[in-house]
Design an enzyme around this catalytic site. Structure first.
Site, PDB file in Angstrom:
ATOM      1  CG  HIS A   1      42.829 -58.681 -10.053  1.00  0.00           C
ATOM      2  ND1 HIS A   1      42.398 -57.857 -11.131  1.00  0.00           N
ATOM      3  CD2 HIS A   1      43.211 -57.964  -8.978  1.00  0.00           C
ATOM      4  CE1 HIS A   1      42.684 -56.450 -10.631  1.00  0.00           C
ATOM      5  NE2 HIS A   1      43.103 -56.611  -9.506  1.00  0.00           N
TER       6      HIS A   1
ATOM      7  CG  PHE B   1      41.599 -50.336  -4.149  1.00  0.00           C
ATOM      8  CD1 PHE B   1      42.645 -49.586  -4.469  1.00  0.00           C
ATOM      9  CD2 PHE B   1      42.037 -51.568  -4.746  1.00  0.00           C
ATOM     10  CE1 PHE B   1      43.798 -49.852  -5.269  1.00  0.00           C
ATOM     11  CE2 PHE B   1      43.212 -51.947  -5.479  1.00  0.00           C
ATOM     12  CZ  PHE B   1      44.088 -51.115  -5.784  1.00  0.00           C
TER      13      PHE B   1
ATOM     14  CD  GLU C   1      39.867 -53.492  -7.210  1.00  0.00           C
ATOM     15  OE1 GLU C   1      39.995 -54.620  -7.386  1.00  0.00           O
ATOM     16  OE2 GLU C   1      39.366 -52.779  -6.326  1.00  0.00           O
TER      17      GLU C   1
ATOM     18  CG  LEU D   1      47.063 -57.614 -10.995  1.00  0.00           C
ATOM     19  CD1 LEU D   1      46.050 -58.556 -11.027  1.00  0.00           C
ATOM     20  CD2 LEU D   1      47.410 -57.094  -9.573  1.00  0.00           C
TER      21      LEU D   1
ATOM     22  CD  GLN E   1      40.108 -61.396  -5.360  1.00  0.00           C
ATOM     23  OE1 GLN E   1      41.282 -61.019  -5.116  1.00  0.00           O
ATOM     24  NE2 GLN E   1      38.914 -60.947  -4.898  1.00  0.00           N
TER      25      GLN E   1
ATOM     26  CG  HIS F   1      44.748 -61.663  -7.846  1.00  0.00           C
ATOM     27  ND1 HIS F   1      46.034 -61.183  -8.391  1.00  0.00           N
ATOM     28  CD2 HIS F   1      44.216 -60.896  -6.758  1.00  0.00           C
ATOM     29  CE1 HIS F   1      46.275 -60.065  -7.407  1.00  0.00           C
ATOM     30  NE2 HIS F   1      45.580 -59.982  -6.696  1.00  0.00           N
TER      31      HIS F   1
ATOM     32  NE  ARG G   1      40.886 -57.011  -6.608  1.00  0.00           N
ATOM     33  CZ  ARG G   1      41.806 -56.902  -6.023  1.00  0.00           C
ATOM     34  NH1 ARG G   1      42.487 -58.226  -5.490  1.00  0.00           N
ATOM     35  NH2 ARG G   1      42.802 -56.090  -5.980  1.00  0.00           N
TER      36      ARG G   1
ATOM     37  NE  ARG H   1      42.900 -60.279  -1.564  1.00  0.00           N
ATOM     38  CZ  ARG H   1      43.686 -59.431  -2.182  1.00  0.00           C
ATOM     39  NH1 ARG H   1      43.501 -58.282  -1.798  1.00  0.00           N
ATOM     40  NH2 ARG H   1      44.282 -59.769  -3.301  1.00  0.00           N
TER      41      ARG H   1
END
Ligand SMILES: Cc1cc2nc3c(=O)[nH]c(=O)nc-3n(C[C@H](O)[C@H](O)[C@H](O)COP(=O)(O)OP(=O)(O)OC[C@H]3O[C@@H](n4cnc5c(N)ncnc54)[C@H](O)[C@@H]3O)c2cc1C
Length: 582
Positions: free
Chosen positions: A244, A116, A257, A254, A242, A354, A288, A396
């Site tokens: 995304h 990730f 990821e 979404l 954030q 996000h 991100r 994050r």
């Protein structure tokens, strides 16, 4: 109706459920209140994974995870919190496994792990497999597993109770008061119920609905943040929101990821893997904030697909087996919402609002604090996306939210049990619900006024345009002024449904008030922060400025005025701030 209990948990997502489970284990009388049926909480929509340095496939250590969390957060992360997160992640994931969560497995039967963004081996050398997962339904499995455990432990749920106020004894939070309970509106019949309690946990999730293009469920309006903000509690680091990188173009749903973790690539109009230019080592698995900025820079330079405002996510080369076993849901989303077959065609994507890195400020035991010297508000706790510990700093990392829920949800349950055992029952005046009852009645009775959806639509467009991936003084001061104007108009908003049975019209109007509070704190905090750090990217101040801005923002609501901003130091234990390259 009036209900007395030792502890109240507001929300039934991952953070709330683990807290409730811990309270049940400790034998504390607890009421869990949720405006949705528990398994409809947004945690159930989480896709890609939950990280822990298990080292099942390759060497890994919690110290590496801690470093990644701190660097990923652009050094705004409180390092004592990141240490707790990365250490306890391991125990919590194993505990979930023992509760029966059906993780994907390696051929030897261990929990499988995948890559990730921003998770690396040996302090930044290259990607590491750290995300544990159950296909692309990890959050669904976590939510179901924790809910089963709560039912087994006999937790008392009040489903479809919309909490509309948090009540204090001896003055609001800013006046040194202590929590005394909450007021809730029962959605089925519009009755107001007051819950008196020693300890209250806010675990109501995020506020992605402030933006139009968002991955968040319709219900994520920042209720918990707003309700305590109105009672004198500051909101921390709200400028760090954030985006995304991979939302479905035009709607924001979404695409995890995990698609890139499994080897999916991002392509511009020239068919180039443009991340080469921005993060040569980690490429698509950069954090991100960086990937979202890269996408917009490509689009600005005219390399969006067909000159438009999107790029491609390409998973064609992964093959049918990987897609069906590891990414089934998100590939279905592409088919359903775009009519695109990801096995054969690349998928149009754009960044989508996000996750809130900011929120209600807490200490490591999830106790809510009210000022830069960390004064605790007795009886008030917060955990999950609504809270800011701060483990995520300015940005994050993927899979770090689910683990935040597990680690700090459990810590909340333990801290609340300890507090409830030592505290006396607060005094709750008989008219504790009067103020909010009057607000709701006024809203129901108002004849002429604007429809809430008109104001909401304007707010959403404004936030997309002015408080997005790139910001500057003009955009942000425009946002501050316009949000203030929208708030004025909101004061005379009117609903059409005046009934008491499932009056969603009324509740959505209230939610608009919550989201306006969160938007106000976000824009004001962003305007004040004259640097670029993590997800807060100011084109007029493109550099990170540790000399002046290595600090957390605390925004306090001021009636009829802009929020008052104060600042609080960042906790640095092991890793001195360095330039952030990947
Ligand atoms: C599409 C999507 C995919 C994601 N994928 C991942 C991932 O793979 N890995 C990862 O780490 N993170 C992921 N995230 C982020 C993560 O899922 C969320 O941050 C997290 O689940 C939030 O959990 P929570 O417990 O804080 O609240 P939520 O799960 O959002 O639950 C909020 C609860 O509060 C209740 N509530 C809210 N307001 C009120 C009110 N006024 N009165 C009563 N109840 C109220 C709701 O009913 C609900 O029960 C994803 C997020 C999204 C949107």
């Amino acid at each position: 109706m009036r209900i007395d209990t030792d502890a109240v948990v507001v929300g039934a997502g991952g953070a709330a459920l683990w807290a409730a489970l811990e309270l049940a284990r400790e034998g504390v009388a607890t009421a869990v209140l949720t405006k949705l049926y528990p398994t409809r909480s947004h945690t159930g929509a989480a896709q890609g994974g939950v990280c822990a340095a298990l080292g099942n496939l390759e060497e890994d250590h919690w110290e590496w995870h801690m470093f990644d969390t701190v660097k990923g957060g652009d050094y705004l992360t409180d390092q004592d919190a990141a240490e707790v997160l990365s250490q306890e992640a391991i125990e919590r994931v194993i505990e979930l496994e023992h509760m029966g969560l059906p993780f994907n497995r390696t051929p030897e039967g261990k929990i499988d792990q995948r890559r990730f963004g921003g998770h690396t081996r040996n302090f930044g050398e290259g990607p590491v497999k750290r995300a544990c997962y159950a296909a692309d339904r990890t959050g669904h499995m976590i939510l179901q597993t924790l809910y089963q455990q709560c039912i087994k432990a006999g937790v008392t749920f009040y489903d479809e109770y919309h909490v509309v106020d948090v009540v204090f004894e001896g003055g609001d939070a800013s006046e040194g008061g202590r929590v005394a309970g909450v007021v809730a509106y029962r959605i089925a019949d519009g009755e107001i119920h007051t819950f008196r309690a020693k300890a209250v946990l806010m675990a109501t999730g995020g506020y992605g609905r402030a933006w139009r293009i968002t991955s968040n469920a319709y219900t994520l309006a920042g209720d918990g943040m707003s309700l305590v903000y109105r009672r004198g509690v500051p909101l921390e680091d709200m400028e760090f929101y954030q985006f995304h990188p991979t939302g479905i173009y035009g709607i924001g749903i979404l695409l995890s990821e995990a698609a890139r973790g499994e080897g999916g690539t991002l392509l511009n109009n020239d068919g180039e893997r443009f991340m080469e230019r921005y993060a040569p080592r980690l490429m698509e698995l950069a954090p991100r904030d960086m990937v979202s900025r890269a996408i917009y820079l490509e689009i600005r330079d005219g390399r969006g697909i067909g000159g438009k405002d999107y790029v491609y996510l390409d998973v064609r080369h992964l093959g049918r087996k990987v897609i069906e076993e590891k990414l089934p849901d998100i590939t279905d989303f592409a088919r359903i919402y775009l009519g695109v077959e990801p096995l054969k065609e690349p998928v149009p994507i754009q960044p989508t609002a996000h996750y809130a890195m900011g929120g209600i400020p807490t200490d490591l035991a999830t106790r809510v604090i009210r000022d830069p010297s960390n004064t605790v508000i007795p009886g008030l706790f917060a955990a999950g996306e609504v809270a800011c510990v701060s483990v995520h700093g300015a940005n994050r990392l993927g899979t770090n939210s689910l683990v935040d829920l597990l680690v700090f949800g459990r810590r909340a349950g333990i801290a609340m049990a300890e507090y409830a055992r030592g505290a006396a029952m607060p005094d709750l005046p008989p008219d504790a619900d009067e103020a909010v009852r009057a607000e709701i009645e006024a809203l129901r009775a108002r004849r002429d006024g604007e429809r809430p959806e008109v104001i909401r639509a304007e707010l959403n467009l404004l936030m997309d345009a002015n408080v997005g991936v790139f910001r500057d003084e003009t955009l942000l001061s425009g946002a501050v002024t316009k949000i203030a104007a929208l708030r004025d108009r909101y004061a005379s908003v009117a609903v059409q449904d005046r009934g008491t049975t499932f009056n969603t019209d009324l509740l959505e109007a209230r939610e608009l008030g919550y989201v306006l509070d969160c938007a106000e704190a976000t824009a004001a905090s962003a305007l004040a922060r004259k640097e670029s750090r993590g997800a807060h990217s100011r084109e007029d101040y493109p550099e990170r400025d540790d000399a002046n801005w290595l600090a957390h923002t605390l925004a306090y609501r001021r009636e009829g005025e802009q929020p008052e901003l104060r600042y609080k130091p960042v906790t640095i234990t092991r890793f001195e701030p360095k330039p952030r390259t990947y």
